[in-house]
Design an enzyme around this catalytic site. Structure first.
Site, PDB file in Angstrom:
ATOM      1  CG  HIS A 178      -1.825  -1.185   1.291  1.00 12.99           C
ATOM      2  ND1 HIS A 178      -3.082  -1.162   0.752  1.00 12.99           N
ATOM      3  CD2 HIS A 178      -1.654  -2.435   1.788  1.00 12.99           C
ATOM      4  CE1 HIS A 178      -3.665  -2.350   0.919  1.00 12.99           C
ATOM      5  NE2 HIS A 178      -2.804  -3.145   1.552  1.00 12.99           N
ATOM      6  CG  LEU A 179       3.268   2.003  -2.942  1.00  9.33           C
ATOM      7  CD1 LEU A 179       3.975   2.237  -4.267  1.00  9.33           C
ATOM      8  CD2 LEU A 179       4.272   1.681  -1.844  1.00  9.33           C
ATOM      9  NE  ARG A 180      -1.422   3.385   3.894  1.00  8.43           N
ATOM     10  CZ  ARG A 180      -2.182   2.320   4.124  1.00  8.43           C
ATOM     11  NH1 ARG A 180      -3.132   1.978   3.279  1.00  8.43           N
ATOM     12  NH2 ARG A 180      -2.011   1.600   5.213  1.00  8.43           N
ATOM     13  CG  HIS A 222      -8.888  -8.294   2.674  1.00 15.54           C
ATOM     14  ND1 HIS A 222      -7.919  -7.560   3.322  1.00 15.54           N
ATOM     15  CD2 HIS A 222      -9.819  -8.591   3.604  1.00 15.54           C
ATOM     16  CE1 HIS A 222      -8.265  -7.428   4.605  1.00 15.54           C
ATOM     17  NE2 HIS A 222      -9.402  -8.034   4.799  1.00 15.54           N
ATOM     18  CG  ASN A 230      -8.348  -7.467   8.843  1.00 11.65           C
ATOM     19  OD1 ASN A 230      -8.381  -8.672   9.052  1.00 11.65           O
ATOM     20  ND2 ASN A 230      -9.368  -6.799   8.343  1.00 11.65           N
ATOM     21  CG  ASP A 235      -1.127  -6.305   3.737  1.00 13.25           C
ATOM     22  OD1 ASP A 235      -1.405  -5.304   3.043  1.00 13.25           O
ATOM     23  OD2 ASP A 235      -1.941  -6.830   4.525  1.00 13.25           O
TER      24      ASP A 235
HETATM   25 ZN   LIG Z   1      -5.945  -7.111   2.854  1.00 12.71          ZN
HETATM   26 ZN   LIG Z   2      -3.299  -5.122   1.993  1.00 11.28          ZN
END
Ligand SMILES: [Zn+2]
Ligand SMILES: [Zn+2]
Lengths: 319, 430
Positions: free
Chosen positions: B65-67, B182, B281, B308
């Protein structure tokens, strides 16, 4: 003057206290009971100490009990309730902690809906922190007052059989009771609908008794937990009516057991749900002595965390 | 034009060709020109002495996740791509839960252009499965793919609607696009803060049962069987999931799976003391789950390690456990943790590990790289698999610091990372 074994800086829960530390609190509480019977219910033990009661959840009973305990020890107290304070305006707990720290207060009593909040606060401020109930985690002073009440009634806790009945999953009272009772040698069972009892609760050294009649037959004392009404809307149980019929502590059930039993409840009670009025108000009930002991136990905890030893009656006046 | 690079005398491990031995590697014009002995580079080429080091195809992370866009205070494409390079990754796949989400060509194109500007690790955007990640309407897979998306996922959220998942799997076949899910049955996981088990019971935190993941994994596998679509199961965390995937693979289904370094390393006990840096999560599970995941990686039931990587601001983690956000950083600790957890105890060979962190990820999402074959892209990492170092979050290239591994001593680190034939990270010269 002997130096008492320290409780540490904070009282976050009973899980991390030793049996000796718990006994020390109970002994100290025993001595403080007498103060509440005096015409002038005050000792100077915490004179000059400032205490903030920080309540992020409504709780008349616990807050009042802490306040009486603080006043009877001559502390200066301030109440901060969540409604109308910066707390409800979205200030984070860490900012609240920093502000308290800046005001150089001596102790904080915290009630908060999140498990771990008391430990969180205690790790971030130098003041003593006392957990007055954090989420579903612990409510150590409730656990202690339950221990004191049982000890008053039975003389000792070793070997005593205590059944904790009701919504164990969501109960901080249950957890504090389990730790405290187990450490002092009592046998503990939990009883409630399986949807409200953690699957792995036996790992805490307690027995699981599925039926309330069996729990009553087994136990010397019942600790009946409050059933939060939202457990019904969130689908853990179908109805309060059925809960009372299947798990309620009723006079018929107690009479059927044909034995003397002590019944406790941490309050506030849902009469006609987890406990019937004729049990709550009946001869088995120690619910009012619990309230009285609550003040003594909280005095003991405040006093011991402030660094006091067992010699409180002889000190404080001249300092 | 970048200068050619001659990497001399390293132990060259190329899992794509099952080769492992001392050799020189010559990179020119952005490609692997040759691997062999006694290579002499052209005049003026950059020579890197890799004696005592391992030379391998660059690591590839299918899940970060690079946001950016939307949460640039946590991470940007540039800082994330630099963190990746520092961790030995030459390519990462950026999940689409940005703001706006990567559900349109414009956002996909923006991420790609930010990555080009940064010029560090390659960044491949993942498109959304559903518009706005709302779980209602399919995104335009064809458009996303033509803009540069390499897979689709609604990561952060599961696809709860089984009809939508079925049509996504069917529709994606047209494009050969993998679907990454997910796996979380949210009605069962509802409001959980950590693994449902004895630690949650003691801490008084609402648990997320293993079943919440496994029910979703089972459904996805069944839908893969129904549709023949390619399903990639993100961040597996339970032994039950491992058993389900093993069965699916035995049946020959088009199913792949990933596991994170932290799920291979930590258990729910890491949450003791309400440590929000251990909140994620899926949650950290039990010892038996960690063992099953390690075994699954060894036998190939789980295909790849993916981090992740989930940056969060310090303030966001500095709060009540049930209020804190999920996720931890991964890029700069992944290799060291994997070597320490898997290679040093003898569970995986270094070559096996590099297969699971480079060659296999490239195969799954059909990415360039993962190989040192002639003409493969010059995406190469020089690793020191033995060096002992202590994780210091303050030294991270990532903008965020949220890791439960601060202060942990690990073995193995990327020394030099080369992307498109250009050194993008050199620890000694950094
Ligand atoms: Zn996930
Ligand atoms: Zn993720």
């Amino acid at each position: 003057m002997t130096k008492a074994p320290a409780l540490g800086k904070d009282l976050v829960g009973l899980e991390h206290l030793s049996a000796e530390q718990i006994r020390l609190i109970l002994e100290t509480a025993e001595a403080f009971k007498e103060v509440s019977e005096r015409p002038i219910k005050k000792v100077p033990a915490l004179r000059g100490k400032t205490i903030v009661n920080l309540f992020f959840e409504a709780s008349t009973r616990t807050r009042t009990s802490f306040e009486f305990a603080e006043k009877r020890l001559s502390a200066d107290t301030v109440n901060v309730a969540s409604s109308g304070s910066s707390v409800s305006k979205g200030e984070t707990l860490v900012d609240t902690a920093r502000n308290l720290e800046a005001m150089r207060i001596d102790m904080v009593v915290i009630r908060h809906p999140s498990s771990g909040s008391a430990e969180f606060l205690g790790n971030r401020i130098r003041s003593n922190v006392i957990n007055a109930g954090d989420g579903k985690h612990e409510h150590p002073t409730q656990g202690l007052l339950d221990l004191l009440t049982l000890r008053d009634k039975f003389g000792k806790l070793e070997g005593l059989k205590v059944a904790i009945c009701g919504d164990v999953t969501h109960s901080r009272v249950a957890r504090s009771n389990i730790w405290g009772l187990r450490k002092l040698g009592a046998q503990v069972a939990v009883c409630g609908p399986a949807s409200l009892v953690p699957r792995d609760i036996a790992a805490l050294g307690v027995e699981v008794i599925p039926h309330i009649d069996d729990a009553i037959r087994w136990a010397d004392a019942l600790n009946v937990l409050r059933l939060q009404l939202e457990r019904m809307t969130s689908g853990f149980i179908p109805s309060l009516r059925e809960y009372n019929r299947v798990f309620g502590v009723t006079r018929e059930r107690l009479e059927r057991a044909q034995k003397d039993l002590v019944v406790m409840h941490p309050g506030p009670m849902n009469r006609g749900v987890e406990i019937d009025s004729d049990v709550a108000d009946g001869p088995f009930s120690v619910i009012l002595p619990q309230v009285t002991n609550g003040v003594a136990v909280r005095m003991a905890v405040l006093y011991l965390l402030a660094g006091g030893g067992p010699d409180w009656q002889h000190q404080g006046g001249g300092e | 034009m970048t200068r050619p690079i001659l990497i001399k005398g390293g132990r060259v491990i190329d899992p794509s060709r099952r080769s492992d031995g001392i050799a020189d590697v010559y990179l020119a014009e952005g490609r692997v020109a040759s691997v062999g002995h006694g290579i002499v580079g052209e005049d003026g080429c950059q020579v890197i002495d890799a004696t005592g080091k391992v030379v391998a195809p660059g690591l590839i992370d299918l899940h970060v996740h690079l946001r950016e866009p939307g949460f640039e205070d946590l991470e940007t494409v540039a800082t994330g791509a630099m963190a990746a390079a520092a961790g030995g990754f030459t390519a990462v796949c950026a999940m689409p839960n940005t703001d706006p989400p990567q559900d349109n060509q414009g956002t996909i194109g923006f991420v790609i252009s930010q990555a080009q500007k940064a010029g560090k690790a390659r960044v491949y955007p993942v498109g959304t499965i559903s518009l706005g990640q709302k779980g209602e309407k399919l995104s335009e897979f064809g458009e996303l793919m033509s803009a540069g998306a390499v897979a689709v996922s609604d990561d952060g959220k599961p696809i709860m609607n089984s009809h939508l998942m079925r049509t996504a799997l069917e529709y994606a076949k047209t494009f050969g696009l993998p679907i990454a899910d997910h796996c979380e049955e949210i009605t069962l996981a509802h409001a959980g803060a950590m693994h449902e088990g004895i630690v949650a019971t003691r801490l008084g935190l609402k648990g997320i049962p293993a079943a919440a993941e496994e029910i979703h994994v089972a459904r996805d596998i069944i839908l893969s069987e129904l549709t023949g679509g390619q399903i990639h199961l993100c961040h597996m965390s339970t032994r039950g999931s491992v058993a389900l995937i093993r069965r699916a693979k035995d049946m020959g289904l088009n199913v792949s799976a990933e596991v994170t370094p932290h799920h291979l390393t930590l258990t729910h006990h890491a949450c003791e003391g309400y440590n929000t840096n251990a909140k994620m999560n899926p949650p950290l599970r039990e010892e038996a789950d960690v063992e099953a995941l390690q075994q699954a990686l060894k036998d190939g039931t789980i295909d790849v390690i993916a981090t992740d990587h989930a940056p969060h601001h310090y303030d966001a983690k500095e709060r009540e456990f049930d209020e804190a956000p999920n996720g931890i950083l991964g890029l700069e600790t992944a290799f060291g943790l994997a070597v320490s957890q898997l290679v040093r105890p003898g569970l995986l060979s270094l070559s096996d590990l590099l297969y699971r962190m480079s060659t296999r990820p490239a195969q799954l999402f059909k990415l360039p790289g993962g190989s040192l074959a002639t003409n493969a892209p010059a995406d190469v990492v020089i690793l020191d698999p033995d060096v002992e170092w202590t994780v210091d979050p303050r030294a991270f290239f990532s903008k965020s610091r949220n890791t439960p591994f601060g202060g942990r001593t690990v073995r193995g680190r990327a020394e030099v990372t080369i992307v498109r034939g250009r050194v993008v990270h050199d620890r000694a010269g950094a």
